[in-house]
Enzyme design. Structure first.
Site, PDB file in Angstrom:
ATOM      1  N   VAL A  29       1.178   3.539   1.683  1.00 64.18           N
ATOM      2  CA  VAL A  29       2.178   4.349   3.140  1.00 64.18           C
ATOM      3  C   VAL A  29       3.296   3.736   3.424  1.00 64.18           C
ATOM      4  CG1 VAL A  29      -0.095   5.754   3.413  1.00 64.18           C
ATOM      5  CG2 VAL A  29       0.506   3.323   5.006  1.00 64.18           C
ATOM      6  N   LYS A  30       2.964   1.620   3.630  1.00 65.79           N
ATOM      7  CA  LYS A  30       4.214   1.300   3.400  1.00 65.79           C
ATOM      8  C   LYS A  30       5.723   1.123   2.907  1.00 65.79           C
ATOM      9  CE  LYS A  30       0.930  -0.515   5.593  1.00 65.79           C
ATOM     10  NZ  LYS A  30       0.024  -1.802   5.616  1.00 65.79           N
ATOM     11  N   PRO A  31       6.676   0.474   3.447  1.00 69.06           N
ATOM     12  CA  PRO A  31       7.951   0.582   3.223  1.00 69.06           C
ATOM     13  C   PRO A  31       8.317   0.662   1.226  1.00 69.06           C
ATOM     14  CG  PRO A  31       8.080  -0.961   4.858  1.00 69.06           C
ATOM     15  CD  PRO A  31       5.783  -0.310   4.109  1.00 69.06           C
ATOM     16  N   HIS A  75       0.542  -1.347  -0.048  1.00 64.91           N
ATOM     17  CA  HIS A  75       0.395   0.622  -0.334  1.00 64.91           C
ATOM     18  C   HIS A  75       1.329   1.469  -0.575  1.00 64.91           C
ATOM     19  CE1 HIS A  75      -2.184   3.250   2.054  1.00 64.91           C
ATOM     20  NE2 HIS A  75      -3.340   2.489   1.413  1.00 64.91           N
TER      21      HIS A  75
END
Ligand SMILES: *Cc1c(COP(=O)(O)O)cnc(C)c1O
Length: 410
Positions: free
Chosen positions: A198-200, A196
């Site tokens: 917002v993930k790393p 997603h």
């Protein structure tokens, strides 16, 4: 004379920033866009070569033998629980402090979630509390690397080996980190990731499972493709139409252009992890002088991937509760957030599994006082300074001064 505290934006003062700084945000480069475009011009938009290439690259970055790509972190969890053999009536031990998807995916397979409390200072699953939750129906223990910090996998492995349970890691926050020098993605029997924005790293939506088990990888590749025995490309290559199926599966395939994006993003993972750690260190240093605010504990033998930077407020020292602090930060245009409402307090879990307040006291207490601050790799130093300035401004405004005022008597 101490300076008068500045008027907060929530009280009509001017905000620290003119636009909202989100708590997380993707970083997409021209190379990423070029990689996606190239696939869009090719014949294979899905089930093509990029799928295996991304899986191969991801396995090598995480040190796992196998990586299976799917179209969300939730799909990754569903596949992982399926491969772990979770079926109706099984019990799965899950931490209370996580995103609901960690638990929902097991429930979708008919499992009963058994909630475990967290360590009060890290909010990671408390390994010492697991043993007494184990019954003869328990199949798996799920560790969630909350905020990007790895759980105590040595302690967890000791328990799961002793009782013959599957050890699973929801490492959606922790890609890029490590535990005692061992890479996240190779710490549990099944490790899941989300892409997603917002993930790393991101593929828009997307997810991955890593494992050392070829058999579980095979099962998950089949499950993501309706659980039928061959995919579109295999049938085309074999000039055949035939397939078989013995249990229903899902369509959890990720497109080739998303896999190309993921592969391109993966090239910058190390750099991004370092940047997240650098910003976290700035925050740690800046907040160390604040009496009523403290970051969660970061353990020394872990390389923390800092998906989230979480602070805890101490309401004893403040004229404000978490909600007030949260609203005040938002008014300063700092995109504060709260991760997470403990899963057992959500309506479905209370009603269906008779979960209740008091079941996981450390998670419940932490939940009342935590706030997530903006942290992402493409944040500038000046963005980070805005966050620091806003936190200090809000902290100082609500701080209860404990100093005894000596009246000037003459
Ligand atoms: C993001 C996340 C998920 C779900 O991932 P999606 O890609 O949004 O489906 C699951 N567990 C945790 C801990 C997450 O942070």
């Amino acid at each position: 004379m101490p300076a008068m505290p500045v008027k907060l934006a929530i009280e009509g003062g001017s905000p620290i920033r003119s636009t909202l700084l989100p708590y997380g945000h993707q970083s997409v480069s021209e190379e990423d866009i070029a990689a996606v475009n190239e696939v869009l011009r090719s014949d294979w938009l899905t089930t093509g070569k990029k799928v295996g290439e991304f899986e191969h690259a991801f396995a090598s970055v995480t040190g796992a033998k196998e990586a299976v790509v799917v179209n969300s972190g939730t799909a990754a969890l569903h596949c992982a629980y399926y491969a772990a053999g979770i079926r109706p009536g099984d019990e799965v031990i899950v931490p209370a402090m996580t995103f609901s998807a960690t638990v929902n995916a097991a429930v979708c397979l008919g499992a009963k979630p058994v909630f475990c409390d967290c360590e009060p200072d890290t909010l990671l699953i408390d390994a010492e509390k697991i043993e007494k939750l184990i019954t003869n129906k328990t199949k798996a223990v799920v560790a969630v690397d909350y905020a990007g910090q790895s759980c105590d996998y040595d302690a967890l492995r000791k328990i799961t080996s002793e009782y013959g349970l599957m050890l699973m890691a929801d490492s959606c926050h922790a890609l890029g980190g490590n535990y005692k020098g061992r890479k996240v993605g190779s710490l549990a029997d099944l490790n899941t990731f989300s892409f997603h924005p917002v993930k790393p790293i991101t593929t828009g939506e997307g997810g991955m499972i890593t494992t050392d088990s070829e058999e579980m990888a095979r099962q998950m590749r089949q499950f993501r493709n309706h659980n039928i025995t061959s995919d579109h490309r295999e049938r085309q290559e074999q000039g055949s139409w035939a397939y078989e199926m013995s249990e229903p599966g899902m369509n959890y395939r990720l497109t080739d252009f998303q896999c190309a994006l993921g592969m391109s993003q993966l090239n910058r993972l190390d750099e991004w992890t370092k940047r997240r750690q650098e910003i976290a260190q700035k925050y740690d240093w800046a907040f160390s002088s604040l009496k009523a605010i403290a970051p969660l504990k970061a353990k020394s033998d872990i390389s923390h991937a800092y998906h989230l930077y979480v602070i805890r407020i101490n309401p004893e020292y403040l004229h404000a509760d978490r909600e007030k602090i949260f609203q005040s930060l938002r008014a300063e245009n700092i995109g504060a957030n709260v991760h997470y409402i403990p899963v057992h307090l959500l309506k479905f879990y209370r009603e269906r599994f008779s979960a209740r307040e008091g079941l996981c006291p450390a998670a419940e207490l932490a939940f009342r006082n935590i706030i997530t601050l903006p942290l992402f790799s493409s944040m500038s130093d000046s963005d980070a300074e805005d966050v620091i300035e806003a936190v200090k401004k809000v902290h100082d405004r609500y701080l209860i001064s404990k100093e005894v005022r000596i009246p000037s008597c003459v």
